[in-house]
Structure formats: structure tokens, C-alpha cells
Design an enzyme around this catalytic site. Sequence first.
Site, PDB file in Angstrom:
ATOM      1  N   ILE A  11       0.825  -1.217   0.000  1.00  0.00           N
ATOM      2  CA  ILE A  11       0.000   0.000   0.000  1.00  0.00           C
ATOM      3  C   ILE A  11       0.855   1.261   0.000  1.00  0.00           C
ATOM      4  CG2 ILE A  11      -0.324   0.283   2.490  1.00  0.00           C
ATOM      5  CD1 ILE A  11      -3.378   0.741   1.687  1.00  0.00           C
ATOM      6  N   VAL A  33       0.721  -3.377   8.475  1.00  0.00           N
ATOM      7  CA  VAL A  33       0.605  -2.335   7.459  1.00  0.00           C
ATOM      8  C   VAL A  33       0.832  -0.941   8.064  1.00  0.00           C
ATOM      9  CG1 VAL A  33      -1.925  -2.096   7.634  1.00  0.00           C
ATOM     10  CG2 VAL A  33      -0.758  -1.589   5.488  1.00  0.00           C
ATOM     11  N   ASP A  34       0.414  -0.753   9.299  1.00  0.00           N
ATOM     12  CA  ASP A  34       0.603   0.552   9.958  1.00  0.00           C
ATOM     13  C   ASP A  34       2.093   0.845  10.133  1.00  0.00           C
ATOM     14  OD1 ASP A  34      -0.708   2.832  11.072  1.00  0.00           O
ATOM     15  OD2 ASP A  34      -0.256   2.080  13.090  1.00  0.00           O
ATOM     16  N   THR A 120      -7.433  -7.764   9.386  1.00  0.00           N
ATOM     17  CA  THR A 120      -7.232  -9.188   9.067  1.00  0.00           C
ATOM     18  C   THR A 120      -5.859  -9.712   9.472  1.00  0.00           C
ATOM     19  OG1 THR A 120      -6.398  -8.737   6.834  1.00  0.00           O
ATOM     20  CG2 THR A 120      -8.779  -9.029   7.087  1.00  0.00           C
TER      21      THR A 120
HETATM   22  P1  ADP Z   1      -4.722  -5.181  11.910  1.00  0.00           P
HETATM   23  O1  ADP Z   1      -3.993  -4.857  13.181  1.00  0.00           O
HETATM   24  O2  ADP Z   1      -5.837  -4.192  11.615  1.00  0.00           O
HETATM   25  O3  ADP Z   1      -5.146  -6.597  11.830  1.00  0.00           O
HETATM   26  P2  ADP Z   1      -2.355  -5.655  10.219  1.00  0.00           P
HETATM   27  O4  ADP Z   1      -1.414  -4.613   9.758  1.00  0.00           O
HETATM   28  O5  ADP Z   1      -1.842  -6.643  11.228  1.00  0.00           O
HETATM   29  O6  ADP Z   1      -3.663  -4.870  10.749  1.00  0.00           O
HETATM   30  O7  ADP Z   1      -2.898  -6.443   8.952  1.00  0.00           O
HETATM   31  C1  ADP Z   1      -3.861  -5.945   8.068  1.00  0.00           C
HETATM   32  C2  ADP Z   1      -3.572  -6.427   6.661  1.00  0.00           C
HETATM   33  O8  ADP Z   1      -2.531  -5.622   6.096  1.00  0.00           O
HETATM   34  C3  ADP Z   1      -3.088  -7.876   6.554  1.00  0.00           C
HETATM   35  O9  ADP Z   1      -3.798  -8.506   5.491  1.00  0.00           O
HETATM   36  C4  ADP Z   1      -1.619  -7.717   6.190  1.00  0.00           C
HETATM   37  O10 ADP Z   1      -1.160  -8.804   5.387  1.00  0.00           O
HETATM   38  C5  ADP Z   1      -1.671  -6.459   5.354  1.00  0.00           C
HETATM   39  N1  ADP Z   1      -0.402  -5.741   5.141  1.00  0.00           N
HETATM   40  C6  ADP Z   1       0.741  -5.770   5.859  1.00  0.00           C
HETATM   41  N2  ADP Z   1       1.665  -4.961   5.308  1.00  0.00           N
HETATM   42  C7  ADP Z   1       1.093  -4.401   4.203  1.00  0.00           C
HETATM   43  C8  ADP Z   1       1.534  -3.488   3.198  1.00  0.00           C
HETATM   44  N3  ADP Z   1       2.769  -2.961   3.214  1.00  0.00           N
HETATM   45  N4  ADP Z   1       0.670  -3.148   2.217  1.00  0.00           N
HETATM   46  C9  ADP Z   1      -0.583  -3.662   2.180  1.00  0.00           C
HETATM   47  N5  ADP Z   1      -1.063  -4.516   3.090  1.00  0.00           N
HETATM   48  C10 ADP Z   1      -0.234  -4.893   4.101  1.00  0.00           C
END
Ligand code: ADP
Length: 175
Positions: A11, A33-34, A120
Site C-alpha cells: 500500500i 501495514v501501519d 485481518t
Molecule cells: P490489523 O492490526 O488491523 O489486523 P495488520 O497490519 O496486522 O492490521 O494487517 C492488516 C492487513 O494488512 C493484513 O492482510 C496484512 O497482510 C496487510 N499488510 C501488511 N503490510 C502491508 C503493506 N505494506 N501493504 C498492504 N497490506 C499490508
Amino acid sequence: MATIEVVLGDITRQDVDAIVTAANESLLGGGGVDGAIHRAAGPRLAQAGSAIAPCDPGDAKATQAFDLDPPVRHVIHTVGPVWEGGAYGEAEVLASCYRRSLQVADELRARTVAFPAIATGVYGFPPGEAARIAVSTVRRTPTAVTTIRLVAFDEATHELYTAALHDEIGGDGPC
Ligand code: ADP
């Protein structure tokens, strides 16, 4: 009506006006992702986040995108539900994340927005149900956003999004 796109990718590398992050209530940055978005945006993102925190589950708040590459100008921070088995309103909170993020995007006049698969990962929301909620909610939310990009980080999520979009619009949509 907005075009819904499904892509496989990172993302932080999307050419959109605003990206949504799956934040926690502190908006200080976390894992997954955060963490990736905070690394790409630089330390000012956490400073800006903490200034507008807390953010309740299901709500969304925006900051600048700082060091993220143009055209990304905004980060929309939304807090997903922690999955506790499904009987605690998790589905409604997740739908609210997508709705509120689009409302905030409208306030920012963003026309292209990318979403990760909110909740997720660490938050444990079942990915198939999450994909259906994502597609159906963005499709039903009135918005001036013209392109909504659902970004899958892995093949399995990409397949779930593609199937959810197919079920929703009958298979003729872009994916
Ligand atoms: P949450 O705490 O809301 O569950 P996560 O970050 O642990 O959030 O995961 C949410 C989704 O983001 C997962 O499907 C993960 O694979 C995905 N994710 C992780 N890194 C990235 C990235 N750089 N770009 C897009 N999606 C990502």
C-alpha cells in the site's frame, strides 16, 4: 459510482491521493501495514497522529502523508475491531471503518483511495468475511471518490477480494 479495483501489492507504493492505514487507537504507529506506512511516511506521521488521537474503533481521522511519495497526500487512520469471535459487533465496526474512511476522504476531496485489508492481521478478523464486508461497504457508501483500490498483500487475500467483487457485481468489474 466509484470504480472498485483489487490489486496485489504494497500500500505504500500506490499512486493514489490517500491511503488508509489499519491503526491502533493511539495513532502512534504499530506493526503490520501501519508500521510499513509509518516507516514510509517518516516520524512526523506519529507526531501528527498523536495530536489527533485517540481514534475509536470504527472511526477514521486524517493526517498529511509527509514523506510518502506523491501523489499520496493524505493518510487516513482507521481503527479496526479486534476479533473476539464475531458476537461483539466486529462486522459492524469493520464496515464503519470503510464508511468513515470514505467520508474523511470526501472531506479531503481525495478522488483516489487505497485500503489495506483492515483488521485481518494482528486483529484476527476472518479474511473471507472481511473481504466481503470491504467490497459491499465501499460499494454502498455514497462518495465523491472515483477509484477505491483494495490492496491485498498476499495471494490468498487477492483471491478473496476478487471473489467478493465477482459476487457483488457479477464478474464484470475491474480486478
Ligand atoms: P490489523 O492490526 O488491523 O489486523 P495488520 O497490519 O496486522 O492490521 O494487517 C492488516 C492487513 O494488512 C493484513 O492482510 C496484512 O497482510 C496487510 N499488510 C501488511 N503490510 C502491508 C503493506 N505494506 N501493504 C498492504 N497490506 C499490508
